[in-house]
Design an enzyme around this catalytic site. Structure first.
Site, PDB file in Angstrom:
ATOM      1  N   ASN A 160       0.819  -1.227   0.000  1.00  0.00           N
ATOM      2  CA  ASN A 160       0.000   0.000   0.000  1.00  0.00           C
ATOM      3  C   ASN A 160       0.848   1.270   0.000  1.00  0.00           C
ATOM      4  O   ASN A 160       0.403   2.310  -0.476  1.00  0.00           O
ATOM      5  CB  ASN A 160      -1.013   0.002   1.156  1.00  0.00           C
ATOM      6  N   GLU A 258       4.307  -3.304  12.463  1.00  0.00           N
ATOM      7  CA  GLU A 258       3.274  -2.284  12.231  1.00  0.00           C
ATOM      8  C   GLU A 258       2.141  -3.019  11.535  1.00  0.00           C
ATOM      9  O   GLU A 258       2.230  -3.344  10.347  1.00  0.00           O
ATOM     10  CB  GLU A 258       3.865  -1.156  11.389  1.00  0.00           C
ATOM     11  N   CYS A 292      -3.433   1.448   6.884  1.00  0.00           N
ATOM     12  CA  CYS A 292      -3.713   0.878   8.218  1.00  0.00           C
ATOM     13  C   CYS A 292      -4.301   1.925   9.153  1.00  0.00           C
ATOM     14  O   CYS A 292      -4.855   1.585  10.188  1.00  0.00           O
ATOM     15  CB  CYS A 292      -2.446   0.352   8.870  1.00  0.00           C
ATOM     16  N   GLU A 469       8.173   3.717  14.487  1.00  0.00           N
ATOM     17  CA  GLU A 469       8.975   4.217  13.370  1.00  0.00           C
ATOM     18  C   GLU A 469       8.875   5.732  13.384  1.00  0.00           C
ATOM     19  O   GLU A 469       7.854   6.284  13.794  1.00  0.00           O
ATOM     20  CB  GLU A 469       8.424   3.662  12.048  1.00  0.00           C
TER      21      GLU A 469
END
Ligand code: SIN
Length: 491
Positions: A160, A258, A292, A469
């Protein structure tokens, strides 16, 4: 393939083999990369398999022995050169993203610049890995800490964000002194390989940055089984994250995960409803809803629910859906037909349970010739049992629910195993504090529909993942904290 190459100013960015130890390495003939807008073939890949992954790990291990000792200023210089090359080639990198993933070209270029910002930040931040001196209980002794690079890092990245999820993981790792092996998603390897070509040009020594293309399971197992790989960074689904975590337990390596989300978008009765509607559209329809952090459950305070729905309908009517290279398109295709079928199943369940479909509600595959789904607005009322409310939608479907009071809104927002991003729209400062403190999510946007940036921590709680991150935390993730005790210093 040639048609895609024709779009690029720098045709040498179009690569299809793996990049191991500074060389392009072909594997066994494998799958095609397909444009989801029209299913045209973009490239044919080769698969280097577990063997290629092991070669890359070995190369990364050898390279680590000198890369970790290279001055952080020299590492930062090379990382910064990579950044400059990414920005210089933003048009081409954007075109590759649009071709293989489908998102509209301006959004794709935005992803390249967003991704590059993590490279820029990491080059600077790695210079600021400070240790501490510590008072010890032992006479004649001193203690201090060091941050040292963790070692070889394997990164498994999603389709994505084919570019930004690579830079967000790899740049801090490389700047911190780690070496990296990346496995990109099979749907979108071209962006990863173009980044490898630019890393080569930036001057990373051979073996410091490697990209292996091939089937996920054998390569993932090679990463997790290896004692040399000291950390696995992954962005993707929660089930795959759990599997990697289990596999990584065998060698007790660090994982940074993640994973999936189920973001609540909470809109209170005192909010600026026009701004809230703009925010829902921005959060929901970016990448056709395939992020997400996308607004998954729009939880509207009952008094403003009708006004919000009207505002959303007006916005959705104006969305132009189509191939990402077409002018004015703001919503592209989904990644493939299975994704369309999945979204169709979620909307079917809503329809069967009596939800109201205010806009869209059907695939556009026949009309547009690719993996398209119409931007959709579903009003779920108070039915939080809808499949739409309990699954990550990953498609252009906004589902709105009505709730009568703040406590219940918070309770429902938290009623999910996920905890990545949440959003709150309110102008009441008391509510800002109460609600942000009560929400069990790693990132919260208050009157803000997007939370990611190179300076700030990105990551989730609960089953949305482990680790952060971005910002100083993103660099620290790739280091080990070492404690040194020196004794006997008194004469
Ligand atoms: C994601 O959806 O995985 C990343 C989204 C972002 O960085 O904003």
């Amino acid at each position: 393939m040639t048609m895609l190459a024709d779009r690029l100013k720098d045709r040498a960015l179009l690569k299809t083999d793996s990049f191991i130890k500074g060389r392009w390495v072909a594997g066994a003939p494998w799958i095609k990369v397909v444009n989801p807008s029209d299913r045209s073939e973009l490239a044919r890949l080769t698969d280097v398999g577990a063997e290629g992954a092991c070669q890359a790990i070995e190369a990364a291990d050898i390279a680590f022995q000198h890369w970790k000792k290279t001055s952080v200023f020299e590492r930062a210089r090379i990382v910064r050169t990579w950044h400059d090359l990414i920005v210089e080639h933003a048009d081409d990198l954007g075109a590759l993203i649009t071709a293989e993933m489908g998102k509209p070209l301006p959004e794709a270029k935005g992803e390249v610049i967003y991704g590059a910002s993590f490279v820029d930040w990491s080059a600077e931040e790695a210079k600021r890995m400070y240790g501490e001196t510590i008072q010890t209980p032992f006479p004649g002794s001193r203690g201090w800490t060091l941050h040292q690079p963790i070692g070889v890092v394997a990164c498994i990245t999603p389709w994505n964000f084919p570019s930004a999820m690579i830079t967000r993981k790899c740049a801090p790792a490389l700047a911190a002194g780690c070496t990296v092996v990346v496995k990109p998603a099979p749907e979108t390897p071209l962006s990863a390989l173009a980044l490898a070509e630019l890393a080569r040009r930036a001057g990373f020594p051979d073996g410091v940055f490697n990209v292996v293309v091939g089937e996920a399971a054998p390569i993932g197992e090679a990463f997790t089984r290896s004692d040399t790989v000291r950390m696995v960074g992954f962005t993707g689904s929660t089930p795959v994250g759990k599997l990697l975590m289990k596999q990584a337990a065998g060698t007790v390596k660090r994982v940074a995960l993640e994973l999936g989300g189920n973001a609540p978008f909470v809109i209170m009765d005192d909010a600026d409803i026009d701004k809230a509607a703009d925010g829902v559209i921005a959060s929901k329809f970016r990448a056709s809803g395939q992020t997400c952090v996308s607004a998954n459950r729009i939880i509207a305070h009952e008094p403003i629910a009708d006004q919000l729905i009207e505002a959303l309908k007006a916005h959705i009517d104006e969305i132009k859906v189509g191939p990402g290279f077409d002018d004015g398109v703001t919503v592209g295709p989904l990644i493939h037909d299975e994704a369309v079928a999945r979204v169709e199943g979620l909307v079917k369940n809503a329809r069967e349970r009596g939800a109201v479909i205010h806009a869209g509600g059907a695939p556009l595959v026949d009309q547009l010739g690719g993996s398209f789904y119409a931007p959709t607005l579903v009003e779920g009322g108070q039915d939080f049992e809808l499949d739409l409310a309990n699954n990550e939608i990953f498609g252009p479907v906004a589902s709105v629910y009505r709730v009568g009071n703040e406590d219940e809104m918070i309770r429902l927002a938290n009623a999910t195993p996920y905890g990545l991003a949440a959003y709150v729209y309110t102008r009441d400062v008391g509510r800002v504090h109460r609600i942000t403190e009560a929400l069990d999510f790693g990132m919260i946007g208050v009157n803000a529909p997007m939370v990611g940036s190179s300076a700030t921590p990105f990551g989730g709680v609960k089953q949305s993942g482990i680790g952060r991150e971005g910002g100083k935390w993103g660099v620290e993730e790739f280091t080990e904290l070492k404690f040194v005790l020196l004794s006997g210093i008194d004469q």
